[in-house]
Design a protein around this motif. Structure first.
Motif, short mmCIF file in Angstrom:
data_model
loop_
_atom_site.label_atom_id
_atom_site.label_comp_id
_atom_site.label_asym_id
_atom_site.label_seq_id
_atom_site.Cartn_x
_atom_site.Cartn_y
_atom_site.Cartn_z
N CYS A 167 -1.12 0.37 -10.00
CA CYS A 167 0.34 0.42 -9.91
C CYS A 167 0.89 -1.01 -9.98
O CYS A 167 0.42 -1.90 -9.27
CB CYS A 167 0.74 1.09 -8.60
SG CYS A 167 2.52 1.07 -8.31
N CYS B 53 2.77 -1.72 -6.26
CA CYS B 53 2.04 -1.89 -4.99
C CYS B 53 0.56 -2.23 -5.17
O CYS B 53 -0.12 -2.55 -4.20
CB CYS B 53 2.18 -0.63 -4.13
SG CYS B 53 1.14 0.73 -4.70
N CYS C 20 2.03 6.84 -6.63
CA CYS C 20 2.43 6.18 -5.39
C CYS C 20 3.90 5.75 -5.41
O CYS C 20 4.64 6.01 -4.47
CB CYS C 20 1.52 4.98 -5.11
SG CYS C 20 1.18 3.96 -6.55
N CYS C 21 4.32 5.09 -6.49
CA CYS C 21 5.67 4.48 -6.50
C CYS C 21 6.55 4.94 -7.66
O CYS C 21 7.72 4.54 -7.73
CB CYS C 21 5.54 2.95 -6.59
SG CYS C 21 4.55 2.22 -5.30
ZN LIG Z 1 2.43 2.02 -6.15
#
Ligand SMILES: [Zn+2]
Ligand SMILES: Cc1ncc(COP(=O)(O)O)c(C=O)c1O
Length: 388
Positions: A8, A11, A26-27
């Motif tokens: 990612c 992050c 995740c993001c």
């Molecule tokens: Zn992420």
């Protein structure tokens, strides 16, 4: 070849590269491909490159496709880096270059990304690909999907240049014209893809288009004798070209091919759609959507980019910046570039020359520097923009 994982870009969390992926779970941000560069360096040497295929696949060790049989190619990449002496002389510049991306299949730099993305789709056994596009990515997907025997489902704004719509239709794509902008096209793909079984190859929501684009950075270094220019001007919408090159420079440093010095990177946008310029100037990490986006440089009509923070970071770390030019300046610059150098640039490419003039006047670029303008497509695809 030496692909190890995806990570990612916000992050850093690792993601599986053995299955198809979109934005990070995740993001919701772009995923970058990571390689075992030490292993790649064993066969990818400056010497080995001398005799390799004159396409972007000459760098196959740092590209994601595992097996040569899955490579979907139309001869993309290895475009000329043309010296521009007459254009340069107007400004006292002796080292001005044009990287002419119009000489790619489908006549734009978008071929690079789609060759990589469609090859990976083939590796994964995907059959139906969908994309929202400002025009040239659509043409490129239509071509590579046809080449691979896959379905292309394409969503473009209704007022996309005629050439883009026609090329998609003639290469057998399923074309939907949307009353709106590329962001509206993206929403349409997102809404329908699960029910239709489409894989979404939107800019930077698919990890491998950027890998194809990064070869721009490798080529630039190779064509300049393993040096980098002082300045790069790149017309930016979603940002894959700029982001891809920035990634390539880091990889090349890890491969031991270049040092830590980077070119100053300048994003060029249209006055009527300049979210990155505004965010750069106001010091923001992310860019707000540019409302009411309008420009005839259709490739720059991207009001919101998922990779905004990666672009902004590259511009700042490189000591570069962001410049907006008007459509009138782009059209006037087209004839200047064309008449001086025999290259009929797309408005997006001409925008880089218009921006160069601003940056010289502002003393942010100096006449003695090595400067590369990217002509990302051809004026022949934008005939609506010229004359009557
Ligand atoms: Zn992420
Ligand atoms: C000719 C041309 N130049 C530049 C761009 C901007 O590219 P990116 O969205 O990768 O920043 C596009 C995008 O459609 C384009 O078609």
């Amino acid at each position: 070849m030496h692909l190890t994982h995806l990570a990612c870009t916000l992050c850093g969390k690792e993601h599986d590269a053995t299955v198809p992926q979109n934005a990070s779970a995740c993001c919701g941000k772009p995923l970058f491909a990571h390689y075992d560069l030490a292993a790649a360096a064993r066969t990818l040497t400056k010497d080995a490159l001398r005799t390799r295929v004159k396409s972007l696949w000459r760098y196959h060790e740092v590209l994601p496709v595992r097996s040569e049989a899955d490579i979907v190619t139309l001869g993309e990449g290895w475009t000329p880096l043309l010296p521009a002496p007459r254009l340069g002389a107007k400004h006292g510049m002796g080292k001005l270059f044009i990287k002419d991306e119009a000489q790619n299949p489908t006549a734009s730099f978008k071929a690079r990304g789609m060759s990589a993305a469609v090859s990976m789709a083939k590796q994964f056994g995907l059959k139906k690909l969908a994309v929202p596009s400002a025009g040239n990515a659509a043409g490129a997907l239509a071509a590579y999907a046809a080449r691979a025997g896959m379905e292309a489902h394409i969503f473009m704004p209704r007022d996309t240049p005629r050439a883009n719509i026609t090329e998609c239709e003639q290469m057998g794509a399923h074309v939907t014209l949307v009353a709106g902008l590329i962001t509206d096209c993206g929403a349409e793909v997102a809404k329908r893809k699960a029910a239709e079984g489409w894989f979404d190859v939107s800019t930077l929501k698919e990890p491998y288009r950027a890998e194809g684009k990064k070869t721009l950075g490798y080529e630039l270094a190779e064509q300049l004798g393993w040096t980098l220019p002082d300045v790069i001007l790149y017309p930016t919408g979603g940002g894959t070209g700029l982001i891809g090159m920035w990634k390539a420079f880091d990889e090349m440093e890890q491969l031991g091919w270049i040092g830590s010095q980077r070119p100053r990177m300048f994003t060029v946008q249209a006055a009527g759609c300049q979210p990155i310029v505004r965010a750069f100037e106001s010091g923001e990490k992310f860019a707000a959507e540019h409302l009411g986006a309008q420009t005839r440089a259709s490739g720059l009509r991207v009001p919101k980019a998922i990779g905004d923070f990666i672009m902004l970071d590259a511009l700042r770390k490189s000591g570069g910046g962001a410049v907006a030019v008007t459509d009138e300046e782009m059209i006037a610059s087209t004839k200047e570039v064309g008449a001086a150098e025999g290259v009929f640039p797309a408005p997006e490419g001409a925008a880089c020359y218009a921006a160069l003039k601003h940056l010289l006047a502002a003393k942010k670029i100096h006449a003695e520097e090595t400067v590369v303008l990217f002509n990302t497509s051809t004026g022949l695809k934008y005939l609506e923009c010229y004359g009557k």
